[in-house]
Design an enzyme around this catalytic site. Structure first.
Site, PDB file in Angstrom:
ATOM      1  N   ASP A  64      -3.139 -31.358 140.924  1.00  0.00           N
ATOM      2  CA  ASP A  64      -4.576 -31.105 141.045  1.00  0.00           C
ATOM      3  C   ASP A  64      -5.026 -31.444 142.474  1.00  0.00           C
ATOM      4  OD1 ASP A  64      -7.319 -31.059 140.822  1.00  0.00           O
ATOM      5  OD2 ASP A  64      -7.371 -32.179 138.935  1.00  0.00           O
ATOM      6  N   THR A 135     -14.208 -16.039 150.745  1.00  0.00           N
ATOM      7  CA  THR A 135     -14.712 -14.820 150.118  1.00  0.00           C
ATOM      8  C   THR A 135     -15.907 -14.242 150.871  1.00  0.00           C
ATOM      9  OG1 THR A 135     -15.855 -14.026 148.137  1.00  0.00           O
ATOM     10  CG2 THR A 135     -16.038 -16.345 148.571  1.00  0.00           C
ATOM     11  N   GLU A 137     -18.459 -13.369 149.506  1.00  0.00           N
ATOM     12  CA  GLU A 137     -19.677 -13.777 148.793  1.00  0.00           C
ATOM     13  C   GLU A 137     -20.436 -14.877 149.521  1.00  0.00           C
ATOM     14  OE1 GLU A 137     -19.608 -14.204 144.588  1.00  0.00           O
ATOM     15  OE2 GLU A 137     -18.111 -12.643 144.315  1.00  0.00           O
ATOM     16  N   SER A 163     -20.271 -23.029 146.549  1.00  0.00           N
ATOM     17  CA  SER A 163     -19.154 -23.983 146.631  1.00  0.00           C
ATOM     18  C   SER A 163     -18.108 -23.515 147.643  1.00  0.00           C
ATOM     19  CB  SER A 163     -18.527 -24.216 145.253  1.00  0.00           C
ATOM     20  OG  SER A 163     -17.830 -23.062 144.805  1.00  0.00           O
ATOM     21  N   ASN A 190     -10.880  -8.074 145.160  1.00  0.00           N
ATOM     22  CA  ASN A 190      -9.493  -7.629 144.987  1.00  0.00           C
ATOM     23  C   ASN A 190      -9.311  -7.017 143.604  1.00  0.00           C
ATOM     24  OD1 ASN A 190      -7.271  -9.826 146.798  1.00  0.00           O
ATOM     25  ND2 ASN A 190      -9.356  -9.319 147.319  1.00  0.00           N
ATOM     26  N   LYS A 199     -12.408 -10.530 134.705  1.00  0.00           N
ATOM     27  CA  LYS A 199     -13.000  -9.862 135.876  1.00  0.00           C
ATOM     28  C   LYS A 199     -13.119  -8.369 135.553  1.00  0.00           C
ATOM     29  CE  LYS A 199     -12.704 -13.740 138.354  1.00  0.00           C
ATOM     30  NZ  LYS A 199     -11.897 -14.019 139.505  1.00  0.00           N
ATOM     31  N   ASP A 290     -28.246  -8.526 132.559  1.00  0.00           N
ATOM     32  CA  ASP A 290     -27.686  -8.676 133.902  1.00  0.00           C
ATOM     33  C   ASP A 290     -27.215 -10.115 134.154  1.00  0.00           C
ATOM     34  OD1 ASP A 290     -26.894  -7.828 136.363  1.00  0.00           O
ATOM     35  OD2 ASP A 290     -28.895  -7.362 137.132  1.00  0.00           O
ATOM     36  N   ARG A 291     -26.285 -10.254 135.080  1.00  0.00           N
ATOM     37  CA  ARG A 291     -25.862 -11.566 135.570  1.00  0.00           C
ATOM     38  C   ARG A 291     -27.054 -12.205 136.301  1.00  0.00           C
ATOM     39  NH1 ARG A 291     -20.742 -11.383 139.504  1.00  0.00           N
ATOM     40  NH2 ARG A 291     -19.552 -11.674 137.590  1.00  0.00           N
TER      41      ARG A 291
HETATM   42  P1  NAD Z   1      -7.740 -17.183 140.189  1.00  0.00           P
HETATM   43  O1  NAD Z   1      -8.874 -17.780 139.429  1.00  0.00           O
HETATM   44  O2  NAD Z   1      -6.987 -16.048 139.615  1.00  0.00           O
HETATM   45  O3  NAD Z   1      -6.666 -18.311 140.526  1.00  0.00           O
HETATM   46  C1  NAD Z   1      -7.025 -19.602 140.953  1.00  0.00           C
HETATM   47  C2  NAD Z   1      -5.817 -20.504 140.825  1.00  0.00           C
HETATM   48  O4  NAD Z   1      -6.198 -21.810 141.311  1.00  0.00           O
HETATM   49  C3  NAD Z   1      -5.322 -20.688 139.383  1.00  0.00           C
HETATM   50  O5  NAD Z   1      -3.935 -20.512 139.311  1.00  0.00           O
HETATM   51  C4  NAD Z   1      -5.719 -22.121 139.048  1.00  0.00           C
HETATM   52  O6  NAD Z   1      -4.859 -22.762 138.133  1.00  0.00           O
HETATM   53  C5  NAD Z   1      -5.667 -22.784 140.419  1.00  0.00           C
HETATM   54  N1  NAD Z   1      -6.499 -23.991 140.467  1.00  0.00           N
HETATM   55  C6  NAD Z   1      -7.780 -24.107 140.046  1.00  0.00           C
HETATM   56  N2  NAD Z   1      -8.201 -25.382 140.197  1.00  0.00           N
HETATM   57  C7  NAD Z   1      -7.168 -26.079 140.737  1.00  0.00           C
HETATM   58  C8  NAD Z   1      -6.995 -27.428 141.126  1.00  0.00           C
HETATM   59  N3  NAD Z   1      -7.975 -28.338 140.962  1.00  0.00           N
HETATM   60  N4  NAD Z   1      -5.804 -27.812 141.666  1.00  0.00           N
HETATM   61  C9  NAD Z   1      -4.795 -26.894 141.812  1.00  0.00           C
HETATM   62  N5  NAD Z   1      -4.910 -25.603 141.443  1.00  0.00           N
HETATM   63  C10 NAD Z   1      -6.077 -25.195 140.905  1.00  0.00           C
HETATM   64  O7  NAD Z   1      -8.355 -16.823 141.618  1.00  0.00           O
HETATM   65  P2  NAD Z   1      -8.056 -15.564 142.560  1.00  0.00           P
HETATM   66  O8  NAD Z   1      -8.910 -14.443 142.146  1.00  0.00           O
HETATM   67  O9  NAD Z   1      -6.582 -15.383 142.673  1.00  0.00           O
HETATM   68  O10 NAD Z   1      -8.631 -16.123 143.936  1.00  0.00           O
HETATM   69  C11 NAD Z   1      -7.825 -16.938 144.776  1.00  0.00           C
HETATM   70  C12 NAD Z   1      -8.650 -17.375 145.976  1.00  0.00           C
HETATM   71  O11 NAD Z   1      -9.108 -16.217 146.694  1.00  0.00           O
HETATM   72  C13 NAD Z   1      -9.896 -18.180 145.609  1.00  0.00           C
HETATM   73  O12 NAD Z   1     -10.042 -19.195 146.560  1.00  0.00           O
HETATM   74  C14 NAD Z   1     -11.037 -17.155 145.717  1.00  0.00           C
HETATM   75  O13 NAD Z   1     -12.240 -17.792 146.069  1.00  0.00           O
HETATM   76  C15 NAD Z   1     -10.523 -16.246 146.816  1.00  0.00           C
HETATM   77  N6  NAD Z   1     -10.981 -14.843 146.758  1.00  0.00           N
HETATM   78  C16 NAD Z   1     -10.841 -14.112 145.598  1.00  0.00           C
HETATM   79  C17 NAD Z   1     -11.210 -12.777 145.583  1.00  0.00           C
HETATM   80  C18 NAD Z   1     -11.061 -11.917 144.340  1.00  0.00           C
HETATM   81  O14 NAD Z   1     -11.495 -10.759 144.337  1.00  0.00           O
HETATM   82  N7  NAD Z   1     -10.434 -12.396 143.285  1.00  0.00           N
HETATM   83  C19 NAD Z   1     -11.730 -12.174 146.744  1.00  0.00           C
HETATM   84  C20 NAD Z   1     -11.881 -12.965 147.902  1.00  0.00           C
HETATM   85  C21 NAD Z   1     -11.477 -14.294 147.890  1.00  0.00           C
HETATM   86  O1  DAU Z   2     -16.277 -10.441 146.559  1.00  0.00           O
HETATM   87  C1  DAU Z   2     -15.203 -11.294 146.322  1.00  0.00           C
HETATM   88  C2  DAU Z   2     -15.341 -11.921 144.952  1.00  0.00           C
HETATM   89  O2  DAU Z   2     -15.040 -10.908 143.992  1.00  0.00           O
HETATM   90  C3  DAU Z   2     -14.436 -13.126 144.769  1.00  0.00           C
HETATM   91  O3  DAU Z   2     -14.818 -14.132 145.665  1.00  0.00           O
HETATM   92  C4  DAU Z   2     -14.513 -13.649 143.322  1.00  0.00           C
HETATM   93  O4  DAU Z   2     -13.588 -14.702 143.149  1.00  0.00           O
HETATM   94  C5  DAU Z   2     -14.158 -12.508 142.401  1.00  0.00           C
HETATM   95  O5  DAU Z   2     -14.263 -12.940 141.051  1.00  0.00           O
HETATM   96  C6  DAU Z   2     -15.076 -11.308 142.632  1.00  0.00           C
HETATM   97  O6  DAU Z   2     -16.444 -11.615 142.251  1.00  0.00           O
HETATM   98  P1  DAU Z   2     -17.383 -10.570 141.478  1.00  0.00           P
HETATM   99  O7  DAU Z   2     -18.439 -11.336 140.779  1.00  0.00           O
HETATM  100  O8  DAU Z   2     -17.790  -9.459 142.373  1.00  0.00           O
HETATM  101  O9  DAU Z   2     -16.294  -9.971 140.441  1.00  0.00           O
HETATM  102  P2  DAU Z   2     -16.389  -9.601 138.882  1.00  0.00           P
HETATM  103  O10 DAU Z   2     -15.128  -8.886 138.550  1.00  0.00           O
HETATM  104  O11 DAU Z   2     -16.790 -10.761 138.034  1.00  0.00           O
HETATM  105  O12 DAU Z   2     -17.589  -8.543 138.847  1.00  0.00           O
HETATM  106  C7  DAU Z   2     -17.552  -7.365 139.638  1.00  0.00           C
HETATM  107  C8  DAU Z   2     -18.870  -6.621 139.397  1.00  0.00           C
HETATM  108  O13 DAU Z   2     -18.892  -6.126 138.054  1.00  0.00           O
HETATM  109  C9  DAU Z   2     -20.115  -7.500 139.522  1.00  0.00           C
HETATM  110  O14 DAU Z   2     -21.164  -6.736 140.093  1.00  0.00           O
HETATM  111  C10 DAU Z   2     -20.451  -7.874 138.087  1.00  0.00           C
HETATM  112  C11 DAU Z   2     -20.001  -6.661 137.304  1.00  0.00           C
HETATM  113  N1  DAU Z   2     -19.514  -6.907 135.929  1.00  0.00           N
HETATM  114  C12 DAU Z   2     -18.542  -7.857 135.759  1.00  0.00           C
HETATM  115  C13 DAU Z   2     -18.033  -8.115 134.507  1.00  0.00           C
HETATM  116  C14 DAU Z   2     -16.975  -9.167 134.302  1.00  0.00           C
HETATM  117  C15 DAU Z   2     -19.973  -6.153 134.862  1.00  0.00           C
HETATM  118  O15 DAU Z   2     -20.845  -5.270 135.022  1.00  0.00           O
HETATM  119  N2  DAU Z   2     -19.461  -6.413 133.615  1.00  0.00           N
HETATM  120  C16 DAU Z   2     -18.527  -7.368 133.383  1.00  0.00           C
HETATM  121  O16 DAU Z   2     -18.132  -7.575 132.204  1.00  0.00           O
END
Ligand code: NAD
Ligand code: DAU
Length: 354
Positions: A64, A135, A137, A163, A190, A199, A290-291
């Site tokens: 952790d 990110t 965001e 955060s 992604n 997601k 909506d979110r």
């Molecule tokens: P994810 O939620 O799929 O994976 C996160 C991983 O972090 C998990 O394996 C979890 O077990 C681990 N983790 C969480 N808390 C922990 C802790 N306290 N100690 C050790 N490990 C811990 O996330 P993701 O979508 O793969 O994103 C990875 C990174 O990329 C994040 O930092 C996210 O902010 C960033 N990011 C994600 C996206 C996206 O679209 N998913 C886009 C831009 C940036």
């Molecule tokens: O932009 C980068 C970010 O993209 C990352 O930093 C985050 O970790 C990653 O989770 C992602 O965030 P979003 O909030 O954009 O992703 P999500 O897949 O949750 O939602 C994508 C869009 O779809 C958003 O506008 C909300 C909408 N949505 C999402 C879900 C899960 C829906 O309309 N219905 C749904 O059920």
């Protein structure tokens, strides 16, 4: 040219993006030693790394990042010279339910990693790298026509993005105050294999497969800029090795989609792949509440990364979406394992009022 040996600690390697970064580094750099540090939260899945788990240059350690004592011992024992930090709570909807968990993991966890790295590297920062994967965001929501550049003011709007922004500020502060050699990248949304089905894209695929409603938040008009996950991993590789210390790099696909248009595109592919009548999957589309504070649009300008470090995305959205659907269709076991247990409890809690 002499082969450079490195020992790199990759955090969050059992998650979605982390697993692709681990695979790329383990296969591309056999001379490196890659340690995957992950707490294995609900979002982690070591099955993601099944194909490389026996490689001699790869090791998994469960731990952790919030536990500073554990990190100090790890850094002392392992003598790592690079950190690629992906571990995080990553889902905006969950951050609205439990913001404190996001502060704990994303802010305190990052601070502890910085502290442990600084303590262990202390006198000798030559060749060291602390790379924070952040990110888009953190920039907030973009007006139509605007693009986030690295100079766009940080203006996070959700507990998740707040955060991540706080974590980024600590990374910059450690660079400024203690000369820790840091890098930050900020990527857009992604998609691809191993994406956890809470997601948008994998949730829709899973719901089509199980004939459940496709929940579209609000009017479905929010816009995201989608990048194939392997292109994010390749950008991380380039930035880690060639990025300028102290710099921020934006990563994006220049590929904006309204949610509702993307969902229709996905429905069309699913109908074709499942031999269903055109329009069958789209009938499942259901507009839901909506979110809260839903960011309208993310749009990344990645020209700095492209012009200075020569990165560009290699997978078109059409090809990437099809590859992603194919992966989910031929990995039903993965999906079934993930959608059982804790994920189901979460899903029921999250959607009961929608
Ligand atoms: P994810 O939620 O799929 O994976 C996160 C991983 O972090 C998990 O394996 C979890 O077990 C681990 N983790 C969480 N808390 C922990 C802790 N306290 N100690 C050790 N490990 C811990 O996330 P993701 O979508 O793969 O994103 C990875 C990174 O990329 C994040 O930092 C996210 O902010 C960033 N990011 C994600 C996206 C996206 O679209 N998913 C886009 C831009 C940036
Ligand atoms: O932009 C980068 C970010 O993209 C990352 O930093 C985050 O970790 C990653 O989770 C992602 O965030 P979003 O909030 O954009 O992703 P999500 O897949 O949750 O939602 C994508 C869009 O779809 C958003 O506008 C909300 C909408 N949505 C999402 C879900 C899960 C829906 O309309 N219905 C749904 O059920």
């Amino acid at each position: 040219m002499a082969i450079m040996k490195r020992k790199i600690l990759i955090t969050g390697g059992a998650g979605f993006i982390g697993s692709h970064v681990i695979r790329l580094f383990v296969k591309k750099y056999p001379e490196y030693s890659i340690i995957n540090l992950d707490k294995l939260t609900y979002a982690a899945n070591l099955e993601n790394l099944h194909d490389i788990e026996s490689y001699p240059n790869y090791r998994f350690i469960k731990g952790d990042i919030v536990d500073l004592n554990f990190l100090n011992i790890l850094f002392q024992k392992e003598a790592v010279d690079g950190v690629i930090h992906l571990a995080a709570e990553s889902h905006v909807d969950r951050s609205l339910e439990n913001p404190a968990e996001f502060v704990n993991t994303n802010v305190l966890g990052t601070l502890n990693l910085l502290q442990a790295a600084l303590k262990s590297w202390g006198g000798n920062l030559e060749g060291k790298r602390f790379y924070q994967v952040s990110t888009d965001e953190v920039y907030g929501s973009a007006e139509h026509g605007d693009f986030f550049t690295e100079k766009t003011p940080i203006d996070p709007k959700s507990p998740y993005s707040a955060s991540k922004a706080a974590a980024d500020h600590f990374v910059s502060a450690y660079q400024n105050s203690f000369k820790l050699p840091t890098l930050i990248s900020r990527c857009s949304n992604n998609y691809g294999p191993n994406h956890f089905p809470e997601k948008l894209i994998p949730l829709m695929i899973n719901n089509i497969l199980t004939d459940k409603p496709l929940p579209v938040y609000g009017k479905g008009e929010n816009i995201r800029d989608w990048l194939y996950v392997e292109d994010h991993a390749s950008a991380i590789d380039i930035i880690f090795h060639s990025g300028k210390i102290g710099e921020v790099y934006n990563i994006g696909g220049n590929n904006e989609w309204k949610n509702i248009d993307l969902i229709h595109a996905l429905c069309k592919i699913m109908d074709e792949k499942l031999n269903k009548e055109p329009g069958t999957s789209a009938k499942l589309i259901t507009y839901v509440k909506d979110r809260a504070g839903h960011d309208l649009r993310y749009a990344i300008d990645s020209s700095k990364l492209q012009s200075q470090l020569g990165w560009s995305p290699s997978v078109t959205f059409e090809a990437g979406l099809e590859k992603t659907v194919d992966w989910y269709l031929s990995n039903r076991d993965w999906l079934n394992h993930v959608t059982s247990g804790a994920y189901k409890d979460y899903y029921a809690g999250m959607y009961q009022n929608r």
